[in-house]
Design a protein around this motif. Sequence first.
Motif, mmCIF file in Angstrom:
data_model
loop_
_atom_site.group_PDB
_atom_site.id
_atom_site.type_symbol
_atom_site.label_atom_id
_atom_site.label_comp_id
_atom_site.label_asym_id
_atom_site.label_seq_id
_atom_site.Cartn_x
_atom_site.Cartn_y
_atom_site.Cartn_z
ATOM 1 N N GLU A 42 0.845 -1.209 0.000
ATOM 2 C CA GLU A 42 0.000 0.000 0.000
ATOM 3 C C GLU A 42 0.868 1.242 0.000
ATOM 4 O OE1 GLU A 42 -3.433 0.927 2.394
ATOM 5 O OE2 GLU A 42 -3.719 -1.181 2.827
ATOM 6 N N ILE A 45 0.895 6.749 3.354
ATOM 7 C CA ILE A 45 0.176 8.009 3.506
ATOM 8 C C ILE A 45 0.881 8.801 4.596
ATOM 9 C CG2 ILE A 45 -2.029 9.085 4.058
ATOM 10 C CD1 ILE A 45 -1.933 7.323 1.500
ATOM 11 N N PHE A 74 3.563 15.287 -1.604
ATOM 12 C CA PHE A 74 3.814 15.076 -0.190
ATOM 13 C C PHE A 74 5.144 15.711 0.241
ATOM 14 C CE2 PHE A 74 0.553 11.994 -0.867
ATOM 15 C CZ PHE A 74 -0.047 11.790 0.348
ATOM 16 N N LEU B 351 -6.388 -0.837 -0.533
ATOM 17 C CA LEU B 351 -7.122 -1.799 0.284
ATOM 18 C C LEU B 351 -6.893 -3.227 -0.215
ATOM 19 C CD1 LEU B 351 -10.664 -0.327 1.076
ATOM 20 C CD2 LEU B 351 -8.544 -0.061 2.325
ATOM 21 N N ALA B 385 -3.765 8.436 -1.184
ATOM 22 C CA ALA B 385 -4.790 8.462 -0.131
ATOM 23 C C ALA B 385 -6.169 8.541 -0.771
ATOM 24 C CB ALA B 385 -4.655 9.585 0.887
ATOM 25 N N ASN B 387 -6.815 7.014 -3.409
ATOM 26 C CA ASN B 387 -7.066 5.635 -3.825
ATOM 27 C C ASN B 387 -7.688 4.840 -2.681
ATOM 28 O OD1 ASN B 387 -4.639 5.792 -2.368
ATOM 29 N ND2 ASN B 387 -3.868 3.894 -3.260
ATOM 30 N N ILE B 388 -7.224 5.097 -1.482
ATOM 31 C CA ILE B 388 -7.748 4.352 -0.341
ATOM 32 C C ILE B 388 -9.187 4.779 -0.047
ATOM 33 C CG2 ILE B 388 -7.462 4.035 2.138
ATOM 34 C CD1 ILE B 388 -4.430 4.184 1.621
#
Lengths: 265, 1103
Positions: A42, A45, A74, B351, B385, B387-388
Amino acid sequence: MADSSAPKPSSSVKLVLLGEAAVGKSSLVLRFVNDDFQPNKEPTIGAAFLTQKCQLPTRTIKFEIWDTAGQERFASLAPMYYRNAQAALVVYDITKESSLVKAKHWVAELQRQASPGIVIALVGNKLDLCEDDEEAAEEESSGASATAAADDEEGEESEAAAESTENNDEGNNSTARKVSLKEAKSYADEENLLFFETSAKSGHNVGEVFTAIANAIPETSLKGRNAGAAAGAGTQAALTGANENSRVNLNAASGDGGPKEGCAC
Amino acid sequence: MFLQNLVQKAQQFIDPAVLPGPLGNSSNGRPSKAQLFRHQFRLPDSQSPLYEITAELTLPTKKSGNDAKSPSKNWDKSNWDRDRGTHHVGQLHLSEQFLCFSTVQTSFVSTASASASAGFTGRTHGTGPAGNGFTLPLCAVRRVERLHTQSYVFALSITTWNGYDAGTETKPGAPAPPKLTIQLEGSRQQCERFCDGLKRGLRQGIKEVENMRTVAQDCYSEYFLYDEFDAVPATEKADGTARAPPDTGLGTVFKYPGNSRKLRDRSKMRLWHEYLKEHGRNTTLVRQPDFHRLIRVGLPNLLRGEIWELTSGSFYLRLQKPKLYQDTLDKFQGQGSLAIDEIEKDLNRSLPEYAGFQSEEGIGRLRRVLTAYSWTNEEVGYCQAMNIVVAALLIYLSESQAFYVLSILCDRLLPGYYSTTMYGTLLDQRVFESLVEKTMPIIWDHLVKNDVQLSVVSLPWFLSLYINSMPLIFAFRVLDVFFLEGPKVLFQIGLAILRINGEELLDATDDGTFISVLKSYFARLGESAHPKSENPKHRAITNFQALMVVAFKEFDGITQHTISEQRSKHKSAVLESIESFAKRTSIRNLGPESKKLSTNDLGFLYDRFYVVLYERQQRMEMIQAEIDRKAKLAKQRASEIVTGLPTNTPEMGRLALGASQTQMDYDAFREFLAGVAKWAVTDSPSSPMKDFSGGNYFTNTLRNRPINTSPWGNGPEPAEHEFLQRLFKKWDIDGNGALSLQNVVYGLAPIKGNRDIMSSISYFFELYDDDGDGKVDREGVLRISEALLFLSRRGLTGSVSHGPEDIDKVLPSKDEQFLGAVSSFIRRCFEYAEPDKTEVDNAADGVDLLDLGEKDETGHAETDDQSEHPKSPSPSSAGESSILARPSTNTFGQTKSRVVSANAALDPASPVHITLPTFRMLVLADETLESFFDSGFANSFHLADAPLPSNIVTSPAYLGLSHAPPTSGSGLSIPGPIGPTPVGIASGGVVGPGKGLRGVLDNIVTDGMRVAAEVRRRMDEAQRELDRGASTRGTEDDEDDDGEEQAVDLLEGAEANAGATPAKTPAKPSMLLDTPVVGGPRIESNGKARAGSDVEKSTMFER
């Protein structure tokens, strides 16, 4: 300062990972911390936080690793994470030229904005993708060692190497490598950085990176982060010395790694 | 203020009275009332408050709800009993397309105070900003009747539908939505005005019915209510068409997260079935206290998506543009972008623990939603983020529903979170920190003492809405409330997490422990909060439930108002830090060439570059807004202008707010230079400083100060000269007609950085070497001299190094010298010019011959010049007056005839050129030119070390010159010998200032008829251009006047329009409701209503 009486003092080091998106920062950490690899990791973030200990002959270093998000936007959050960091791992993807450019930007940013004396390691990841280029890489690295003494020659050679890479690209796509070892290495030397090429997937060189960083951290700065700032000029001097040490270490390490790399890729 | 970002500036101009500032973009600017209105009712950005009135809503009780199933004719209007059913007192609002009612008392009329319009941002006690009530699209109103009452009560009965026929006892189908009874409380006039507006809106609403059908079709409630709760869903409708449940996300295929029995999904469904049956569904839903309670306990899987849509307001967006999603996908089919590359990287890692996102189906949906959004909002594009968040949404929502929810998230609920600078995220982290400091000082002190940075922990909470922090089932519970109550929920949950873990956190002394404490807490959310309690009821309370209680009870005081206040407090600091970071990074990454300039200079260039872009953008927008406003007024009530997705924000262009321009076009470049170099400022400002600016409009509202909407803003108007074009072309390395900051720096670096006369000379030469063959032809030589005069026309050096008193004295002599230098430069250029071809050997000889004589002559002249005008600042006023005469006396009439007659170089028939070495030699041969190339040219760019004082640029001394009589006209765009010298006066008589330049040239080559002719031709051209410029300027002015007149007209129109209702209503008070006979232009078209009125007198509207 670091005159703890314990035979093997333990101290923590804050380390931050920076680099373009999807170069494998999180994967490097995962390999180092859990000795694991996930193909679909993942995206990070903000930042992820992990810890791992690193055993040195004389001491134990506990890395507090801040793994940051790589997407360009970011970037403005990064100062929050590299604040007070004693070490930084700037990662690029050896199959993607732009990622080295971004890595250079990060190095410049760290050199000016992060804590003085921060130990920076430049890491080219995804070596596993270049296994097909084995021959080319071998040629290149042998060429590099042969001409290490003569700068001029080296320059010419690398140009020639670059050309041959281009030719390869046009001909077939077998050459996944887009950043030559030599180019990155000479940049790292110029900027006085530790330098490694790694594969988070195979685990190649990953442990070595962290060990080298651990070795390069000056003992004086290990007393604790808060005390570090108060140490003043003494620390500064120690840091300079330590950096020289680190360079020696680095050379030794890459000397060891040289032939290995030759076989690995 | 976060709301600011929601709105297009154009809309702010609709109701200027509502806006505090002309731009509303100052950091302490408050959101407009229209924004607050939209936010309260979650309406699309095209809506604005038109009418409002206090009212009492009466809903039928359960019993009468059942009655409603029977045909509505049974409703006994004459015997209306207002005691029946539940009552809510509140405010009824009307916008272009919506009728909204809320029990939260808020007002958006222009006379209302800020607190009245912001009332809903306070404590909402779980009801969300919209409170109890309804948000009814006008297309969902089927029938409005005025009830007959004994007293003066003005009551309306509203029958709603959502495009589907209600079922009856004999015919299966979803029950009819409740009939709303609304009693308006206001003067008769007010009530009638409101109804007038309502009626107009209703008529417009008819067009939307098709959309409503499409949209309602996707709502699970429509399918759900068709049958009784316990019945097996019918597989086909009464008319035999097959029916299938609408898409309710990936969950139907890959299972919804969590154990549905544990979540008590079925009993929740039963409760919702009852609620929706009684209080309406999707478009016709009425929010009652139960509605909010049912959300708090967690939504059932199948209805979650629909309720999210309704509470977030994305439903209304979808209602307006139901096809936007599909159209966007179709439109950009097959196109690539940076955002798409970034999306592809993350598709496989969104996810991944959910089965649906290991399948091509789920990944495909995710790809399409993210891609479509990146096209509709290219400024945001794609941010990790998202995407989540989208992956999570897709479990409960169809693709298209998720797309609209994402729009609402990015544009309204999480403003700036995903922008390219993520300023919203950073800002809210600051806000969160300050709230922690305020509410939990002990924890805060502990964090500070141990140097733990809170935001490293909390940032992912906010950015991904707790989705990747908490187990999914709990994150969705948070989302349920978040969509209903707004962003403050994120803060409340965050604070509660810290409060609950307070003791453990106080033991943590470093980031690591801090994070692991919270990690383990999140893992235990499903466990009992009181595992050791005797009371089984207490034991049953999970950590998550406890968290919700703390969040909404203990931190009840954290309201939307708190958040807004904190945001505006920290906004400027956050933006500044982002900007300084961006500046630092950007300057550092400019590349090696930039090292030639000092860091200060780079910083200065950076600022100047972006200020110009920013200001220009602001101006463009203001002008655009003005145009829009006019257009809008022209269309009167143009409710058709539906701008579903806001793309502009009032502060757009400010760097920290995300995607801003990074490229400078030619005009911006001119403006940029005008602030850096004196010579780049025009002598003839085309638009006088007094602005045209739609001043009428602004001066009408006292609160607004006039805005200068001239294309150059308040800065000096830049000059237009061929030299600028050449410079622009040279700097534009990529040839894309625009300059990046890097282009500008790389363009300036060789000029300012080298300080080496040779490279400076080559640089200049290259500017004029069009084909890059190392030769500049005759035309080029003339252009070079023109450019030199252009550059020097305001004096060159001196203004910096000399004291202010010296300037006036120094300049004239310098100018004079320079003039002389350029004159001899031209002359010598032709002397030394090489013929393009070898054919002119004879002529070449002639040239040689002449050279000798000329050289002596020139040497002489130079000596003269130097002796009489030493560089030291000691010229007399006599010297000044003789400027023009001097060169002529020196060179006049001595060699001319010989030169020209013999010099083939001057013959246009035989092309000649000079090469770089020649050019270099000629420059070095002249001390003035040499010093110009040595330092003068470089110094004419004023960077950080010696910024150009703005008063020099615009000082009347210079501008005065431009007010030369229009007939003479010259000297304006023609680089003439201009300086604070009495040129204008001297030439004011017969000759005209233009003669100055020509005179000089004439004197250089008296018989040089061809040269003179050439020069004259150019002068005439320039003159013509000037005239043309003047005439176009004239037309522009005319247009402006027209524009103003139009604006006035429109304004009057608007006033009339606004005033019309009160003015007309007394004349025809009953028209709307009882006898719609009187023909207002709008009523006219509605013959049906008129006809119908005879039959059913009290029906306002029916379809």
